[in-house]
Design an enzyme around this catalytic site. Structure first.
Site, PDB file in Angstrom:
ATOM      1  CD  GLU A 105     129.465  91.676 -51.830  1.00 34.29           C
ATOM      2  OE1 GLU A 105     130.092  92.740 -51.975  1.00 34.29           O
ATOM      3  OE2 GLU A 105     128.286  91.608 -51.425  1.00 34.29           O
ATOM      4  CG  HIS A 110     139.650  89.643 -51.404  1.00 38.45           C
ATOM      5  ND1 HIS A 110     138.965  89.020 -52.421  1.00 38.45           N
ATOM      6  CD2 HIS A 110     138.720  90.015 -50.498  1.00 38.45           C
ATOM      7  CE1 HIS A 110     137.672  89.027 -52.142  1.00 38.45           C
ATOM      8  NE2 HIS A 110     137.492  89.614 -50.971  1.00 38.45           N
ATOM      9  CG  HIS A 112     138.510  91.445 -45.961  1.00 38.49           C
ATOM     10  ND1 HIS A 112     137.755  92.508 -46.393  1.00 38.49           N
ATOM     11  CD2 HIS A 112     138.099  90.378 -46.679  1.00 38.49           C
ATOM     12  CE1 HIS A 112     136.902  92.101 -47.325  1.00 38.49           C
ATOM     13  NE2 HIS A 112     137.092  90.808 -47.516  1.00 38.49           N
TER      14      HIS A 112
HETATM   15  P1  AMP Z   1     134.532  90.016 -50.124  1.00 43.22           P
HETATM   16  O1  AMP Z   1     133.095  90.132 -49.723  1.00 43.22           O
HETATM   17  O2  AMP Z   1     135.359  89.276 -49.131  1.00 43.22           O
HETATM   18  O3  AMP Z   1     134.669  89.479 -51.527  1.00 43.22           O
HETATM   19  O4  AMP Z   1     135.115  91.484 -50.086  1.00 43.22           O
HETATM   20  C1  AMP Z   1     135.186  92.324 -51.202  1.00 43.22           C
HETATM   21  C2  AMP Z   1     135.626  93.673 -50.705  1.00 43.22           C
HETATM   22  O5  AMP Z   1     136.091  94.414 -51.815  1.00 43.22           O
HETATM   23  C3  AMP Z   1     134.537  94.495 -50.033  1.00 43.22           C
HETATM   24  O6  AMP Z   1     134.925  94.799 -48.691  1.00 43.22           O
HETATM   25  C4  AMP Z   1     134.444  95.739 -50.908  1.00 43.22           C
HETATM   26  O7  AMP Z   1     134.171  96.906 -50.178  1.00 43.22           O
HETATM   27  C5  AMP Z   1     135.798  95.762 -51.558  1.00 43.22           C
HETATM   28  N1  AMP Z   1     135.879  96.460 -52.836  1.00 43.22           N
HETATM   29  C6  AMP Z   1     135.063  96.315 -53.908  1.00 43.22           C
HETATM   30  N2  AMP Z   1     135.477  97.093 -54.916  1.00 43.22           N
HETATM   31  C7  AMP Z   1     136.574  97.738 -54.485  1.00 43.22           C
HETATM   32  C8  AMP Z   1     137.470  98.695 -55.056  1.00 43.22           C
HETATM   33  N3  AMP Z   1     137.308  99.149 -56.307  1.00 43.22           N
HETATM   34  N4  AMP Z   1     138.497  99.149 -54.318  1.00 43.22           N
HETATM   35  C9  AMP Z   1     138.671  98.704 -53.049  1.00 43.22           C
HETATM   36  N5  AMP Z   1     137.885  97.804 -52.442  1.00 43.22           N
HETATM   37  C10 AMP Z   1     136.831  97.332 -53.159  1.00 43.22           C
END
Ligand code: AMP
Length: 128
Positions: A105, A110, A112
């Site tokens: 998203e 990144h 996790h």
């Molecule tokens: P992905 O689906 O692997 O791209 O994960 C994106 C992650 O970013 C999700 O787990 C979101 O909850 C996290 N996320 C989005 N915006 C923020 C933010 N401002 N601070 C911390 N985490 C975020």
């Protein structure tokens, strides 16, 4: 909305803005290669994101273009963060979503880090 994980880097993505200090994050670690902060919507008792300082759209982008020192520095940072969070003994899971099928998203690479409880099966159960 999932992103493609390839193509041009958008310097206004949310993690780019966190890196520039334009929006706040709950930082747990920073060095010259990486920044780590708590996920805003945690999926486990510990859910931390580690991002490289280099502007890369995804894992595929980072693996293709980052210098060896950046890749090494980033991978070591992920290990340090997990260790400093106290996750090595009970164990933890790393996850990097790349592109649409993975549900990526945010278009800044990144990793996790999940931990703090037994994490169950590797993928959600469903049809293969
Ligand atoms: P992905 O689906 O692997 O791209 O994960 C994106 C992650 O970013 C999700 O787990 C979101 O909850 C996290 N996320 C989005 N915006 C923020 C933010 N401002 N601070 C911390 N985490 C975020």
């Amino acid at each position: 909305m999932p992103v493609k994980g390839l193509g041009p880097y958008d310097a206004n993505n949310i993690f780019a803005r966190i890196l520039r200090g334009e929006i706040p994050s709950r930082k747990v670690f920073e060095n010259e290669w990486a920044l780590a902060f708590h996920d805003i919507n945690p999926q486990a008792p510990v859910h931390v994101l580690v991002i490289p300082k280099r502007p890369c759209v995804s894992f595929a982008d980072f693996a293709a273009v980052a210098e060896e020192a950046e890749i090494a520095g980033f991978m070591r940072a992920v290990g340090v963060v997990a260790r400093e969070l106290g996750l090595e003994e009970p164990g933890y899971r790393l996850l990097a979503n790349m592109g649409e099928h993975a549900g990526q998203e945010v278009a800044h690479f990144h990793v996790h880090i999940f931990g703090g409880r037994p994490l169950g099966p590797m993928l959600a159960r469903g049809t293969t």
